[in-house]
Design a protein around this motif. Structure first.
Motif, PDB file in Angstrom:
ATOM      1  N   GLU A  98      66.259  79.038  76.916  1.00 22.16           N
ATOM      2  CA  GLU A  98      65.587  77.831  77.383  1.00 22.16           C
ATOM      3  C   GLU A  98      64.198  77.751  76.753  1.00 22.16           C
ATOM      4  OE1 GLU A  98      64.459  75.565  81.584  1.00 22.16           O
ATOM      5  OE2 GLU A  98      65.189  77.631  81.607  1.00 22.16           O
ATOM      6  N   ASN A  99      63.940  76.655  76.044  1.00 20.25           N
ATOM      7  CA  ASN A  99      62.661  76.451  75.346  1.00 20.25           C
ATOM      8  C   ASN A  99      62.352  77.556  74.336  1.00 20.25           C
ATOM      9  OD1 ASN A  99      62.032  74.061  76.820  1.00 20.25           O
ATOM     10  ND2 ASN A  99      61.394  75.324  78.546  1.00 20.25           N
ATOM     11  N   ILE A 100      63.397  78.157  73.760  1.00 20.20           N
ATOM     12  CA  ILE A 100      63.211  79.284  72.843  1.00 20.20           C
ATOM     13  C   ILE A 100      62.417  78.880  71.598  1.00 20.20           C
ATOM     14  CG2 ILE A 100      65.445  78.880  71.721  1.00 20.20           C
ATOM     15  CD1 ILE A 100      63.729  82.290  72.219  1.00 20.20           C
ATOM     16  N   ARG A 101      62.634  77.642  71.119  1.00 22.65           N
ATOM     17  CA  ARG A 101      61.961  77.232  69.877  1.00 22.65           C
ATOM     18  C   ARG A 101      60.444  77.174  70.066  1.00 22.65           C
ATOM     19  NH1 ARG A 101      66.969  74.480  68.429  1.00 22.65           N
ATOM     20  NH2 ARG A 101      67.577  75.438  66.457  1.00 22.65           N
ATOM     21  N   ILE A 102      60.013  76.597  71.168  1.00 29.10           N
ATOM     22  CA  ILE A 102      58.571  76.513  71.420  1.00 29.10           C
ATOM     23  C   ILE A 102      57.985  77.917  71.567  1.00 29.10           C
ATOM     24  CG2 ILE A 102      56.829  75.815  73.113  1.00 29.10           C
ATOM     25  CD1 ILE A 102      58.532  73.293  73.612  1.00 29.10           C
TER      26      ILE A 102
END
Length: 386
Positions: A329-333
């Motif tokens: 979850e929200n790994i890219r940010i």
């Protein structure tokens, strides 16, 4: 919370996510301005290149990667390995009809949504949205309507021209899919060149994978198929095309063990199962050395609702999958901020080192000046005595 409240909350979450993405990209741009400025000279840039090789290329790729909207957990299988059955079991509804031949013609993205929506994208970029919020997928009738509708977009054995769709995006109430994490159903490995290309083209968007292996087919690891995909993923990672992908999170589901065990009382078949299991796990470890043993599952997917052992194994798989979803979850940010912090540390280290050299030079100059003053004083004293 009413439906409108849920929609509003989803809208604000999406707005926050996109705002954060833009902020991270902006921070990369600000850092580039510093690096490319006259004050940050060529010597400092050379030092940064040594500390973080290829940083300009990596920044460009990460700025592009962070703007990807989805965190896809890709389900990849060889043809007839049981992919449709697995997807249906994960969702808890029979969305896809399993077939013994190549049938999936396009990328199918499944995401959590408070209402049922199907969005299609053609190869030419044309997008169409079909609102199906009037059906209840928890009923057999609603299930059937959704299944029949999806066949027209994804099943090449039913609908001529389904291959023209680049992707099909399905919104369903799937609560365990957090944030913008989605399940991605892909065409089978080893199918027609056109649909296999679509799957390979989507690989850089993935943050994790579920590979389904048919143990009834030569032990399940066809040397020219699944290992080829695994190698493609490794190559993409080496080229920094998948900076947010953690190879340790990959899941392997070995399926159709009931095709090996025909007579539970036959000891020779038990030996065959043990030998096949060793062969499969050895092959997986050879092709994917970072695999976690707890991420390899032995299942009969068609028997999950009938056999206790199959049910227990599927529940174990489901828990691991939910953990992978949560981790991504929200790994890219998170991942790109981590890289930005590391790069900023390298920039600051170079500046601090330069400052220390300057300070050291000043100290050296002051020491020399002090020595000279002492010599002048001594010479003056001698002159006075003379």
């Amino acid at each position: 919370m009413g439906l409108s409240d849920v929609n509003l909350e989803t809208h604000f979450k999406e707005f926050d996510r996109k705002s954060m993405q833009r902020n991270v990209v902006s921070m990369f741009d600000d850092l580039l301005k510093i690096i490319e400025s006259d004050e940050y000279d060529s010597h400092l840039r050379q030092c940064l290149e040594k500390a973080s090789p290829g940083y300009l290329i990596h920044i460009a790729k990460r700025k592009k990667d962070i703007l990807k909207s989805d965190h896809g957990i890709v389900i990849a299988v060889e043809t007839s390995a049981g992919k449709s059955t697995l997807v249906n079991k994960i969702l808890g509804i029979r969305v896809f009809k399993g077939r013994n031949m190549e049938s999936t013609s396009t990328i199918c993205k499944i995401r959590n949504s408070d209402k049922v929506i199907i969005k299609t994208e053609l190869d030419n970029g044309e997008i169409d949205v079909k609102d199906m919020s009037n059906i209840d997928v928890k009923t057999k009738e609603g299930e059937k309507i959704l299944r029949e509708t999806l066949k027209n977009f994804t099943d090449m054995t039913i609908a001529k021209g389904s291959e023209k769709y680049k992707s099909v995006d399905v919104g369903l109430p799937v609560s365990f899919l957090k944030g913008n994490t989605i399940l991605v159903d892909t065409p089978g490995i080893g199918g027609s060149e056109t649909v296999s290309h679509k799957m390979k083209e989507y690989l850089p968007n993935a943050v994790s994978f579920i590979f389904v292996i048919n143990v009834a087919s030569a032990g399940g690891m066809q040397r020219d198929r699944l290992p080829e995909i695994l190698k493609s993923i490794i190559d993409l990672q080496m080229d920094d095309e998948m900076p947010c992908f953690d190879p340790r999170s990959v899941i392997f589901v070995t399926n159709k063990w009931d095709s090996i065990i025909r007579d539970p009382d036959d000891s020779s078949e038990e030996d065959e199962v043990k030998n096949t299991w060793k062969q499969v796990t050895d092959s997986i470890n050879e092709c994917w050395p970072l695999v976690r043993n707890e991420n390899i599952f032995k299942m009969n997917l068609t028997q999950v609702n009938k056999e206790e052992n199959s049910k227990l194994e599927f529940n174990k798989f489901r828990k691991v999958l939910e953990m992978v979803v949560k981790e991504n979850e929200n790994i890219r940010i998170r991942e790109h901020l981590r890289y930005l912090c590391t790069l900023l540390d390298d920039v600051c280290t170079g500046v601090r080192t330069r400052q220390e050299l300057i300070n050291r030079s000043r100290e050296e100059q002051e020491r020399k000046a002090k020595e000279h003053r002492m010599k002048i004083y001594e010479l003056n004293s001698k002159c006075e005595k003379v």
